[in-house]
Scaffold this motif. Sequence first.
Motif, PDB file in Angstrom:
ATOM      1  N   ALA A  26       0.831  -1.209   0.000  1.00 51.29           N
ATOM      2  CA  ALA A  26       0.000   0.000   0.000  1.00 51.29           C
ATOM      3  C   ALA A  26       0.865   1.258   0.000  1.00 51.29           C
ATOM      4  N   SER A  27       1.947   1.236   0.772  1.00 52.28           N
ATOM      5  CA  SER A  27       2.842   2.388   0.803  1.00 52.28           C
ATOM      6  C   SER A  27       3.504   2.608  -0.556  1.00 52.28           C
ATOM      7  N   ILE A  28       3.953   1.529  -1.190  1.00 54.10           N
ATOM      8  CA  ILE A  28       4.573   1.647  -2.511  1.00 54.10           C
ATOM      9  C   ILE A  28       3.563   2.196  -3.515  1.00 54.10           C
ATOM     10  N   ALA A  29       2.333   1.671  -3.483  1.00 49.26           N
ATOM     11  CA  ALA A  29       1.294   2.150  -4.399  1.00 49.26           C
ATOM     12  C   ALA A  29       1.028   3.633  -4.186  1.00 49.26           C
ATOM     13  N   PHE A  30       0.920   4.056  -2.936  1.00 45.91           N
ATOM     14  CA  PHE A  30       0.671   5.470  -2.638  1.00 45.91           C
ATOM     15  C   PHE A  30       1.791   6.349  -3.169  1.00 45.91           C
ATOM     16  N   GLU A  44      -3.621  -8.928  -4.111  1.00 44.93           N
ATOM     17  CA  GLU A  44      -3.564  -9.403  -2.725  1.00 44.93           C
ATOM     18  C   GLU A  44      -4.361 -10.701  -2.599  1.00 44.93           C
ATOM     19  N   ARG A  45      -3.742 -11.715  -2.029  1.00 44.75           N
ATOM     20  CA  ARG A  45      -4.362 -13.043  -1.937  1.00 44.75           C
ATOM     21  C   ARG A  45      -5.575 -13.081  -1.012  1.00 44.75           C
ATOM     22  N   GLY A  46      -5.666 -12.158  -0.051  1.00 46.65           N
ATOM     23  CA  GLY A  46      -6.805 -12.084   0.858  1.00 46.65           C
ATOM     24  C   GLY A  46      -7.387 -10.680   0.850  1.00 46.65           C
ATOM     25  N   ASP A  47      -7.765 -10.199   2.036  1.00 47.07           N
ATOM     26  CA  ASP A  47      -8.155  -8.797   2.183  1.00 47.07           C
ATOM     27  C   ASP A  47      -6.899  -7.942   2.318  1.00 47.07           C
ATOM     28  N   LEU A  48      -7.016  -6.661   2.019  1.00 46.44           N
ATOM     29  CA  LEU A  48      -5.886  -5.775   2.235  1.00 46.44           C
ATOM     30  C   LEU A  48      -5.480  -5.816   3.706  1.00 46.44           C
ATOM     31  N   ARG A 158      -1.848   2.028  14.487  1.00 49.55           N
ATOM     32  CA  ARG A 158      -2.702   0.923  14.053  1.00 49.55           C
ATOM     33  C   ARG A 158      -2.394   0.559  12.597  1.00 49.55           C
ATOM     34  N   PRO A 159      -1.757  -0.586  12.367  1.00 50.81           N
ATOM     35  CA  PRO A 159      -1.388  -0.959  11.004  1.00 50.81           C
ATOM     36  C   PRO A 159      -2.543  -0.963  10.015  1.00 50.81           C
ATOM     37  N   HIS A 164      -5.069   1.200   5.044  1.00 49.12           N
ATOM     38  CA  HIS A 164      -6.221   1.772   4.357  1.00 49.12           C
ATOM     39  C   HIS A 164      -6.040   3.258   4.062  1.00 49.12           C
ATOM     40  N   GLY A 165      -5.276   3.957   4.898  1.00 54.36           N
ATOM     41  CA  GLY A 165      -4.966   5.349   4.587  1.00 54.36           C
ATOM     42  C   GLY A 165      -4.179   5.470   3.293  1.00 54.36           C
TER      43      GLY A 165
END
Length: 391
Positions: A26-30, A44-48, A158-159, A164-165
Amino acid sequence: MPTSSTFRTVPPAADVVIIGGGVMGASIAFHLAEAGVNDIVVVERGDLGCGSSGKPIGGVRAQFSDPLNIELGSRSLRAFQDFAHRPGADIRLDSVGYLFLLTSDRQAADFEVSVRIQNSLDVPSRMISPDEARRLCPYITTDGLVAAVYSPTDGHARPALVVHGYADSAARAGVRFAPHTAVTGIDTAGDRVTTVHTDRGPIACSTAICAAGAWSGQIGDMAGINLPVRPVRRQLAFTKPLTPPAPRIPFTIDFSTSAYFHNSDDGLLFGLADPDQPDGFDTTWTPDWLELFRAAARRQAPALADMEIADGWAGLYEVTPDHNALIGRSGELGNFLYATGFSGHGFLQAPAVGEIVRDLCLDREPFIDISPLSADRFRAGAEIRPEAHVV
């Protein structure tokens, strides 16, 4: 989850495919989206955030022994402090500090060296006396305590809120997220990745980035790249609500045993690394693990040993042979990048690593030389960078 950009089939092509939808992906995408790259798919194989980033609370610190880890942690701390403005989310950051409890002269001498290095890099850590440590954390006993180390700017957040941020901001910029989508293979031609195959279809790509955490070894194998990451279960527990409420305490670690504890909503969170935990992907929480924590607590924080537990959680560390990350570009496949193997430090280093991978992807010079973290360092004759402050 950024629902506006999720889908049931993957697009046939993308500029960048990021494998792994945890905090690192998520950080790389942002950071890539912020730089203007928006033809990105995050698989992503499951939920984010369901893998290692599923941890209910994650420590954030710059207290390390290796200067490179200190700088990654320090730069990330500044990003966490600014998270409400960039990307714009409340991550419940609590800068309570980190408190390491030291029970031998050797530990104290080693940490004195680390503190000098940290101070030279503008980290405000300091050696403190056992009595001062107890004032900061009333739960501990000074019996057997030789010294302690405290840095007031460390803490926890909170990870899931961080994931999600980053993901929500990236989705608004056009990044597409494919949850519940497993990578099944990677095609290469010459020295390039050409296609990432998933159980929802193939994605032709210009760049592939592995940020798959504990599963990165498997992704590397698909591309013919050795990413020496092994999955190791780590467990933690939450107390029942405490009356009177727990005082606000630092993230406190008994360095000898790795037992740690800190505030969590209306109680405390306990954790400890089981030295006999075998490798594997099992994330079943086993309450009998608590006896290891209680045995450690009886020595250094006896009041914790008999607290009632409400629940627990188990997740995976992604461990490398020297407990340092793997960050870089493959020497064999020029468009295959990786950021994995953080050995428990991935959450706290994610903002800085997102910047670094963005720069590698765009052929820019990162803010720090991360060549020592290349996966190639484990080949015969390469220099190994051990990290002493492992929890």
